[in-house]
Motif scaffolding. Structure first.
Motif, PDB file in Angstrom:
ATOM      1  N   ALA A   1      23.828   9.929 -65.487  1.00  0.00           N
ATOM      2  CA  ALA A   1      23.394   8.627 -65.972  1.00  0.00           C
ATOM      3  C   ALA A   1      21.880   8.531 -65.816  1.00  0.00           C
ATOM      4  O   ALA A   1      21.285   9.241 -65.003  1.00  0.00           O
ATOM      5  CB  ALA A   1      24.080   7.520 -65.183  1.00  0.00           C
ATOM      6  N   PRO A   2      21.245   7.653 -66.573  1.00  0.00           N
ATOM      7  CA  PRO A   2      19.784   7.507 -66.489  1.00  0.00           C
ATOM      8  C   PRO A   2      19.339   7.212 -65.059  1.00  0.00           C
ATOM      9  O   PRO A   2      19.886   6.326 -64.393  1.00  0.00           O
ATOM     10  CB  PRO A   2      19.498   6.329 -67.413  1.00  0.00           C
ATOM     11  N   GLY A   3      18.360   7.976 -64.588  1.00  0.00           N
ATOM     12  CA  GLY A   3      17.819   7.758 -63.252  1.00  0.00           C
ATOM     13  C   GLY A   3      18.677   8.292 -62.118  1.00  0.00           C
ATOM     14  O   GLY A   3      18.342   8.081 -60.951  1.00  0.00           O
ATOM     15  N   LYS A   4      19.768   8.979 -62.453  1.00  0.00           N
ATOM     16  CA  LYS A   4      20.666   9.496 -61.414  1.00  0.00           C
ATOM     17  C   LYS A   4      20.792  11.002 -61.524  1.00  0.00           C
ATOM     18  O   LYS A   4      20.493  11.595 -62.559  1.00  0.00           O
ATOM     19  CB  LYS A   4      22.037   8.834 -61.520  1.00  0.00           C
ATOM     20  N   GLN A   5      21.276  11.607 -60.443  1.00  0.00           N
ATOM     21  CA  GLN A   5      21.505  13.044 -60.452  1.00  0.00           C
ATOM     22  C   GLN A   5      22.789  13.384 -61.192  1.00  0.00           C
ATOM     23  O   GLN A   5      23.703  12.556 -61.288  1.00  0.00           O
ATOM     24  CB  GLN A   5      21.600  13.555 -59.003  1.00  0.00           C
TER      25      GLN A   5
END
Length: 119
Positions: free
Chosen positions: A40-44
């Motif tokens: 997901a955006p901004g996540k690993q």
């Protein structure tokens, strides 16, 4: 050359279902395991589900009971049936295969398919 080609992503409302497919092609000797990851955006990037050549499965806690991974060894294909989808399932989903080819033995990745859960 080994390729993983994914299909089946898209936009779905909360509570809906989607089925992802991933087919591995090329000079493949064997596939030890196949799986799905998501980012997901901004996540690993995180593991969603994984299945071995003998059918042993592993799921992340967040998708247990909602997602089902399956595999057709003869077709080098893995599926992810996603039910009861939630907005937090929104991510790019990547297919992964741990395989041995004529060139090497390592993990291969697909190009990713977008899954968006929104009303």
């Amino acid at each position: 050359q080994v390729q993983l080609v994914e299909s089946g992503g898209g936009l779905v409302q909360p509570g809906g279902s989607l089925r992802l497919s991933c087919a591995a092609s090329g000079s493949i000797f064997s596939i030890k395991a196949m799986g799905w990851y998501r980012q997901a955006p901004g996540k690993q990037r995180e593991l969603v589900a994984r299945i071995t050549s003998v059918g042993i499965t592993k799921y992340s806690e967040s998708v247990k009971g909602r997602f089902t991974i399956s595999r057709v060894n003869a077709k080098n294909t893995v599926y992810l049936q996603m039910n009861s989808l939630k907005p937090e399932d929104t991510a790019v989903y990547y297919c992964n295969a741990d395989l041995v080819s004529v060139v090497d033995g390592r993990n291969y990745w697909g190009q990713g398919t977008q899954v968006t859960v929104s009303s």
